[in-house]
Enzyme design. Structure first.
Site, PDB file in Angstrom:
ATOM      1  N   ASN A   9     -21.489  49.943  81.009  1.00  0.00           N
ATOM      2  CA  ASN A   9     -20.830  49.284  82.146  1.00  0.00           C
ATOM      3  C   ASN A   9     -21.923  48.750  83.071  1.00  0.00           C
ATOM      4  O   ASN A   9     -22.551  49.512  83.796  1.00  0.00           O
ATOM      5  CB  ASN A   9     -19.954  50.325  82.878  1.00  0.00           C
ATOM      6  N   LYS A  11     -21.645  46.955  85.645  1.00  0.00           N
ATOM      7  CA  LYS A  11     -21.198  46.811  87.041  1.00  0.00           C
ATOM      8  C   LYS A  11     -21.615  45.434  87.588  1.00  0.00           C
ATOM      9  O   LYS A  11     -21.651  44.476  86.821  1.00  0.00           O
ATOM     10  CB  LYS A  11     -21.742  47.956  87.904  1.00  0.00           C
ATOM     11  N   HIS A  96     -11.800  52.548  86.980  1.00  0.00           N
ATOM     12  CA  HIS A  96     -13.116  53.083  87.344  1.00  0.00           C
ATOM     13  C   HIS A  96     -13.051  53.595  88.785  1.00  0.00           C
ATOM     14  O   HIS A  96     -12.381  53.002  89.635  1.00  0.00           O
ATOM     15  CB  HIS A  96     -14.178  51.994  87.210  1.00  0.00           C
ATOM     16  N   GLU A  98     -14.998  53.355  91.176  1.00  0.00           N
ATOM     17  CA  GLU A  98     -15.392  52.372  92.194  1.00  0.00           C
ATOM     18  C   GLU A  98     -14.227  51.435  92.511  1.00  0.00           C
ATOM     19  O   GLU A  98     -14.059  51.013  93.655  1.00  0.00           O
ATOM     20  CB  GLU A  98     -16.642  51.604  91.725  1.00  0.00           C
ATOM     21  N   GLU A 168     -14.882  60.646  84.068  1.00  0.00           N
ATOM     22  CA  GLU A 168     -16.048  60.368  84.890  1.00  0.00           C
ATOM     23  C   GLU A 168     -15.920  61.120  86.211  1.00  0.00           C
ATOM     24  O   GLU A 168     -15.281  60.621  87.157  1.00  0.00           O
ATOM     25  CB  GLU A 168     -16.148  58.868  85.171  1.00  0.00           C
ATOM     26  N   GLY A 174     -23.767  57.693  89.081  1.00  0.00           N
ATOM     27  CA  GLY A 174     -24.881  57.062  89.781  1.00  0.00           C
ATOM     28  C   GLY A 174     -25.650  58.005  90.681  1.00  0.00           C
ATOM     29  O   GLY A 174     -26.457  57.559  91.501  1.00  0.00           O
ATOM     30  N   SER A 214     -24.074  59.687  85.054  1.00  0.00           N
ATOM     31  CA  SER A 214     -25.505  59.963  84.915  1.00  0.00           C
ATOM     32  C   SER A 214     -25.891  60.426  83.512  1.00  0.00           C
ATOM     33  O   SER A 214     -26.765  61.277  83.348  1.00  0.00           O
ATOM     34  CB  SER A 214     -25.959  60.964  85.986  1.00  0.00           C
ATOM     35  N   GLY A 236     -25.979  53.129  84.913  1.00  0.00           N
ATOM     36  CA  GLY A 236     -27.395  52.810  85.140  1.00  0.00           C
ATOM     37  C   GLY A 236     -28.225  52.694  83.869  1.00  0.00           C
ATOM     38  O   GLY A 236     -29.027  51.758  83.727  1.00  0.00           O
TER      39      GLY A 236
HETATM   40  C1  PEP Z   1     -20.181  54.509  85.460  1.00  0.00           C
HETATM   41  O1  PEP Z   1     -20.179  53.894  86.506  1.00  0.00           O
HETATM   42  O2  PEP Z   1     -19.257  54.330  84.643  1.00  0.00           O
HETATM   43  C2  PEP Z   1     -21.275  55.442  85.223  1.00  0.00           C
HETATM   44  C3  PEP Z   1     -21.074  56.400  84.377  1.00  0.00           C
HETATM   45  O3  PEP Z   1     -22.428  55.243  85.937  1.00  0.00           O
HETATM   46  P1  PEP Z   1     -23.809  56.055  85.800  1.00  0.00           P
HETATM   47  O4  PEP Z   1     -24.077  56.208  84.318  1.00  0.00           O
HETATM   48  O5  PEP Z   1     -24.821  55.192  86.471  1.00  0.00           O
HETATM   49  O6  PEP Z   1     -23.603  57.371  86.454  1.00  0.00           O
END
Ligand code: PEP
Length: 251
Positions: A9, A11, A96, A98, A168, A174, A214, A236
């Site tokens: 992803n 983003k 998601h 966000e 998640e 993040g 993460s 990320g």
């Molecule tokens: C995400 O936003 O779906 C995600 C898992 O981000 P990160 O891997 O950066 O924690």
């Protein structure tokens, strides 16, 4: 049958040119790696979709990160499920955290988006997960159970078969703070049990449940070794082909 999946992803990162380059790098790295034990999905921003679909050339599936809750019409700035599908994209990420927290997407809105995505021939990666306060107060299973029930469990079994669930935990996204493999496995087992109660054991067993938060080359193998963790939704660490491939090859 249940599939392993690693989905990146991106983003709101990468210009169109940078995104096409990253997609080409992933394609090349996959060719060099030979057979991998998972399907790979890239989820770039909307405006990259058509070019990324062309660049990956069928080796990788492409996903949008969102779609509108309405089919068409006077919704300035929105992108419909039909438009997403018309790019050659096969998936859409919905729910998601966000989107839920910054754009007020409720389970009811998400259920509408899921319906439109499926009606337009898209598969859905549906995200669920609790915030830190909910975990600390022991409400995480209730929160995730409600997200599943209100967002997905109105679907027929035939439609639910097109859903990938992504757990998640919001406190891990993040932040560099990953759920332990025990925490991830416990929640994934809970999710699979909830799916079994709604749709039966066979469909639950066939459902891919991804972990996100993460996840990186250092922790992916341990997470993916859990019996109910079928891969990852990666933020990320999906922004360079090298880091992303460390996760893709972690099975
Ligand atoms: C995400 O936003 O779906 C995600 C898992 O981000 P990160 O891997 O950066 O924690």
């Amino acid at each position: 049958m249940r599939k392993n999946i690693v989905a990146g992803n991106w983003k709101m990162n990468k210009t169109l040119q940078e995104g096409v380059q990253l997609a080409a790098d992933v394609r090349q790295a996959l060719a060099a790696a030979g057979a991998v034990k998972c399907d790979v999905i890239l989820a770039p921003p909307f405006i990259h979709l058509t070019e990324v679909v062309k660049t990956v050339g069928g080796q990788v599936e492409v996903s949008a990160q969102n779609c509108a809750a309405e089919a068409s019409g006077a919704y300035t700035g929105e992108v419909s499920a039909a438009m997403v599908k018309s790019t050659g994209c096969t998936y859409v990420i919905l729910g998601h955290s966000e989107r839920r927290s910054y754009y007020g997407e409720t389970n009811a809105i998400l259920a509408k988006k899921v319906r439109l995505a499926l009606d337009n021939g898209l598969k859905v990666i549906f995200c669920v997960g609790e915030v830190l306060a909910e975990r600390e107060s022991g409400k995480h299973f209730d929160v995730v159970g409600k997200q599943l029930k209100e967002g997905l469990f109105g679907l027929s079994a035939e439609d639910f078969a097109k859903i990938v669930v992504a757990y998640e935990p919001v406190w891990a996204i993040g932040t560099g703070k990953t759920a332990t493999s025990v925490e991830a496995q416990d929640m994934h087992a809970f999710i699979r049990k909830a799916i079994a109660a709604q749709y039966g054991v066979q469909l639950a067993d066939d459902t891919t449940i991804l972990y996100g938060g993460s996840c990186n080359g250092g922790n992916a193998a341990e997470l993916f070794a859990c019996p109910d963790v079928d891969g990852g939704l990666i933020g990320g660490a999906s922004l360079t082909a090298e880091k992303f491939m460390q996760i893709v090859t972690a099975f």
